[in-house]
Scaffold this active site. Structure first.
Site, PDB file in Angstrom:
ATOM      1  N   GLU A   1      -0.778  -9.264  -0.585  1.00  0.00           N
ATOM      2  CA  GLU A   1      -2.204  -9.468  -0.303  1.00  0.00           C
ATOM      3  C   GLU A   1      -3.012  -9.498  -1.599  1.00  0.00           C
ATOM      4  O   GLU A   1      -3.951 -10.280  -1.738  1.00  0.00           O
ATOM      5  CB  GLU A   1      -2.709  -8.373   0.649  1.00  0.00           C
ATOM      6  CG  GLU A   1      -2.140  -8.555   2.063  1.00  0.00           C
ATOM      7  CD  GLU A   1      -2.449  -7.392   2.982  1.00  0.00           C
ATOM      8  OE1 GLU A   1      -2.071  -6.250   2.634  1.00  0.00           O
ATOM      9  OE2 GLU A   1      -3.058  -7.603   4.044  1.00  0.00           O
TER      10      GLU A   1
ATOM     11  N   GLU B   1       4.318  -5.275   7.384  1.00  0.00           N
ATOM     12  CA  GLU B   1       3.554  -4.222   8.077  1.00  0.00           C
ATOM     13  C   GLU B   1       3.989  -3.980   9.513  1.00  0.00           C
ATOM     14  O   GLU B   1       4.015  -2.838   9.976  1.00  0.00           O
ATOM     15  CB  GLU B   1       2.050  -4.545   8.040  1.00  0.00           C
ATOM     16  CG  GLU B   1       1.387  -4.278   6.692  1.00  0.00           C
ATOM     17  CD  GLU B   1       1.476  -5.447   5.728  1.00  0.00           C
ATOM     18  OE1 GLU B   1       2.262  -6.388   5.976  1.00  0.00           O
ATOM     19  OE2 GLU B   1       0.756  -5.417   4.720  1.00  0.00           O
TER      20      GLU B   1
ATOM     21  N   ALA C   1       0.869  -1.174   0.000  1.00  0.00           N
ATOM     22  CA  ALA C   1       0.000   0.000   0.000  1.00  0.00           C
ATOM     23  C   ALA C   1       0.907   1.225   0.000  1.00  0.00           C
ATOM     24  O   ALA C   1       2.048   1.157   0.468  1.00  0.00           O
ATOM     25  CB  ALA C   1      -0.865  -0.018   1.247  1.00  0.00           C
TER      26      ALA C   1
ATOM     27  N   GLY D   1       0.457  -4.959   0.840  1.00  0.00           N
ATOM     28  CA  GLY D   1      -0.712  -4.998  -0.042  1.00  0.00           C
ATOM     29  C   GLY D   1      -0.433  -5.697  -1.370  1.00  0.00           C
ATOM     30  O   GLY D   1      -1.360  -6.208  -2.006  1.00  0.00           O
TER      31      GLY D   1
HETATM   32  N1  COA Z   1       4.586   3.109  -0.573  1.00  0.00           N
HETATM   33  C1  COA Z   1       4.987   4.267  -1.123  1.00  0.00           C
HETATM   34  N2  COA Z   1       6.119   4.406  -1.838  1.00  0.00           N
HETATM   35  C2  COA Z   1       6.874   3.300  -2.003  1.00  0.00           C
HETATM   36  C3  COA Z   1       6.534   2.044  -1.446  1.00  0.00           C
HETATM   37  C4  COA Z   1       5.323   1.975  -0.705  1.00  0.00           C
HETATM   38  N3  COA Z   1       4.869   0.839  -0.162  1.00  0.00           N
HETATM   39  N4  COA Z   1       7.488   1.149  -1.754  1.00  0.00           N
HETATM   40  C5  COA Z   1       8.396   1.812  -2.495  1.00  0.00           C
HETATM   41  N5  COA Z   1       8.035   3.102  -2.641  1.00  0.00           N
HETATM   42  C6  COA Z   1       8.744   4.170  -3.355  1.00  0.00           C
HETATM   43  C7  COA Z   1       9.937   4.684  -2.569  1.00  0.00           C
HETATM   44  O1  COA Z   1       9.544   5.627  -1.608  1.00  0.00           O
HETATM   45  C8  COA Z   1      10.777   5.265  -3.680  1.00  0.00           C
HETATM   46  O2  COA Z   1      10.221   6.508  -4.053  1.00  0.00           O
HETATM   47  P1  COA Z   1      11.191   7.806  -4.276  1.00  0.00           P
HETATM   48  O3  COA Z   1      12.122   7.380  -5.384  1.00  0.00           O
HETATM   49  O4  COA Z   1      10.221   8.887  -4.685  1.00  0.00           O
HETATM   50  O5  COA Z   1      11.877   8.025  -2.976  1.00  0.00           O
HETATM   51  C9  COA Z   1      10.529   4.311  -4.841  1.00  0.00           C
HETATM   52  O6  COA Z   1       9.311   3.662  -4.551  1.00  0.00           O
HETATM   53  C10 COA Z   1      11.600   3.265  -5.001  1.00  0.00           C
HETATM   54  O7  COA Z   1      11.759   2.582  -3.782  1.00  0.00           O
HETATM   55  P2  COA Z   1      13.166   2.400  -3.030  1.00  0.00           P
HETATM   56  O8  COA Z   1      12.870   2.164  -1.577  1.00  0.00           O
HETATM   57  O9  COA Z   1      14.085   3.512  -3.381  1.00  0.00           O
HETATM   58  O10 COA Z   1      13.680   1.039  -3.714  1.00  0.00           O
HETATM   59  P3  COA Z   1      14.729  -0.005  -3.115  1.00  0.00           P
HETATM   60  O11 COA Z   1      15.074  -0.926  -4.222  1.00  0.00           O
HETATM   61  O12 COA Z   1      15.807   0.678  -2.374  1.00  0.00           O
HETATM   62  O13 COA Z   1      13.876  -0.828  -2.003  1.00  0.00           O
HETATM   63  C11 COA Z   1      11.933  -2.000  -1.182  1.00  0.00           C
HETATM   64  C12 COA Z   1      12.796  -1.643  -2.399  1.00  0.00           C
HETATM   65  C13 COA Z   1      10.704  -2.756  -1.705  1.00  0.00           C
HETATM   66  C14 COA Z   1      12.712  -2.916  -0.219  1.00  0.00           C
HETATM   67  C15 COA Z   1      11.512  -0.714  -0.437  1.00  0.00           C
HETATM   68  O14 COA Z   1      10.985   0.197  -1.387  1.00  0.00           O
HETATM   69  C16 COA Z   1      10.480  -0.913   0.641  1.00  0.00           C
HETATM   70  O15 COA Z   1      10.794  -1.414   1.711  1.00  0.00           O
HETATM   71  N6  COA Z   1       9.212  -0.517   0.372  1.00  0.00           N
HETATM   72  C17 COA Z   1       8.159  -0.563   1.342  1.00  0.00           C
HETATM   73  C18 COA Z   1       7.658  -1.980   1.512  1.00  0.00           C
HETATM   74  C19 COA Z   1       6.571  -2.033   2.563  1.00  0.00           C
HETATM   75  O16 COA Z   1       6.811  -1.828   3.734  1.00  0.00           O
HETATM   76  N7  COA Z   1       5.351  -2.358   2.121  1.00  0.00           N
HETATM   77  C20 COA Z   1       4.229  -2.521   2.999  1.00  0.00           C
HETATM   78  C21 COA Z   1       3.427  -1.288   3.066  1.00  0.00           C
HETATM   79  S1  COA Z   1       2.075  -1.483   4.175  1.00  0.00           S
END
Ligand code: COA
Length: 260
Positions: A115, A135, A66, A112
């Site tokens: 999910e 989460e 999400a 999400g």
């Molecule tokens: N919501 C909003 N933005 C998200 C996102 C999310 N769930 N997951 C990734 N993004 C965005 C990042 O903020 C970043 O945006 P920016 O370039 O404007 O800063 C872009 O997507 C790329 O992500 P980034 O974190 O730079 O990539 P990465 O390869 O370093 O890491 C992940 C990848 C998936 C490990 C990391 O993005 C992450 O942990 N995301 C969140 C996962 C999460 O907790 N999901 C559950 C949500 S309830």
């Protein structure tokens, strides 16, 4: 219909819906959930569509969860509404569609994203896929059905560990857990899913819709899945597809199902 956050393409009975926010790793914001609802609804009500495949755009992610930026300042009430609305519009909606939905998991499927993949009828992953429900690392719990569907798919103990650790598993582990049915290379993911879709399309769409309903009935509170199956089984005998399927078998020819 044109969309801002997704793509929807139809070819030879298959609608492929692609979540198209690669710069945000296809994170599910409110607008994307709304568009996905419309696209799934349109595909499900289109008689030409026999199978729906959902995937993410770009090389990194199916869906990274999400959109965290949208709910960071939510109140208790807003949080509850977010989960309820999302489940109604997308996750429960997809699970209960009559048209088979395959998740083509092409990278991160987190929160999400996992999910959504779990709400689909089954999953195929590319070998770079990483799956998890992170989460609790954000101080919340999965709210789009994750606490229910993950234990259904992988068992309670494995689900508890994945949720509590907020960890990720790779495609091989997901396969060994039964969370995904197959692993492919990234290039082969969509062709492979299209291949399964072609096999599905040979069969009666009416019977498939009834089978989806009967399988889902077993996971619904207060519903007797065996009774639901008996009713749906009986109903099958009144369909044109049943007449065609049995006649074709007895006449030693390929069935040409009318889908009625
Ligand atoms: N919501 C909003 N933005 C998200 C996102 C999310 N769930 N997951 C990734 N993004 C965005 C990042 O903020 C970043 O945006 P920016 O370039 O404007 O800063 C872009 O997507 C790329 O992500 P980034 O974190 O730079 O990539 P990465 O390869 O370093 O890491 C992940 C990848 C998936 C490990 C990391 O993005 C992450 O942990 N995301 C969140 C996962 C999460 O907790 N999901 C559950 C949500 S309830």
């Amino acid at each position: 219909m044109s969309y801002n956050n997704i793509l929807s393409q139809h070819e030879n009975g298959i609608t492929t819906i692609t979540i198209n926010r690669p710069n945000k790793l296809n994170a599910l914001n409110k607008a994307t959930i709304g568009e996905l609802h419309e696209a799934f609804k349109a595909a499900d009500s289109d008689k030409r569509v026999k199978v729906i495949i959902i995937t993410g755009s770009g090389e990194k992610a199916f869906v990274a969860g999400a959109d965290i930026s949208e709910f960071a300042d939510f109140s208790i009430e807003n949080g509850g509404k977010l989960a309820a609305k999302g489940q109604e519009l997308l996750f429960d909606f997809v699970e209960n569609l009559s048209t088979p939905v395959i998740a083509a998991v092409n990278g991160f499927a987190l929160g999400g994203g996992l999910e959504l993949a779990m709400a689909c009828h089954f999953r195929v992953a590319s070998n770079n896929a990483k799956m998890g429900l992170p989460e609790v690392s954000l101080g919340v719990i999965p709210g789009y059905g994750g606490t229910q569907r993950l234990p259904q798919l992988v068992g309670k103990g494995r689900a508890m560990e994945l949720i509590m650790t907020a960890g990720m598993i790779d495609a091989n582990q997901a396969l060994s857990y039964g969370l995904v049915n197959h692993i492919t290379t990234t290039e082969e993911l969509l062709p492979f899913c299209n291949g399964i879709a072609s096999k599905i399309m040979r069969n009666s769409s009416v019977a498939i819709a009834a089978a989806i309903k009967a399988v889902n009935a077993g996971f619904k509170d207060g519903v007797d899945g065996y009774k639901a199956e008996i009713t749906a089984f009986g109903d099958s005998f009144g369909t044109e597809d049943f007449k065609e399927g049995t006649s074709a078998f007895l006449e030693k020819r390929k069935a040409d199902f009318p889908g009625k």
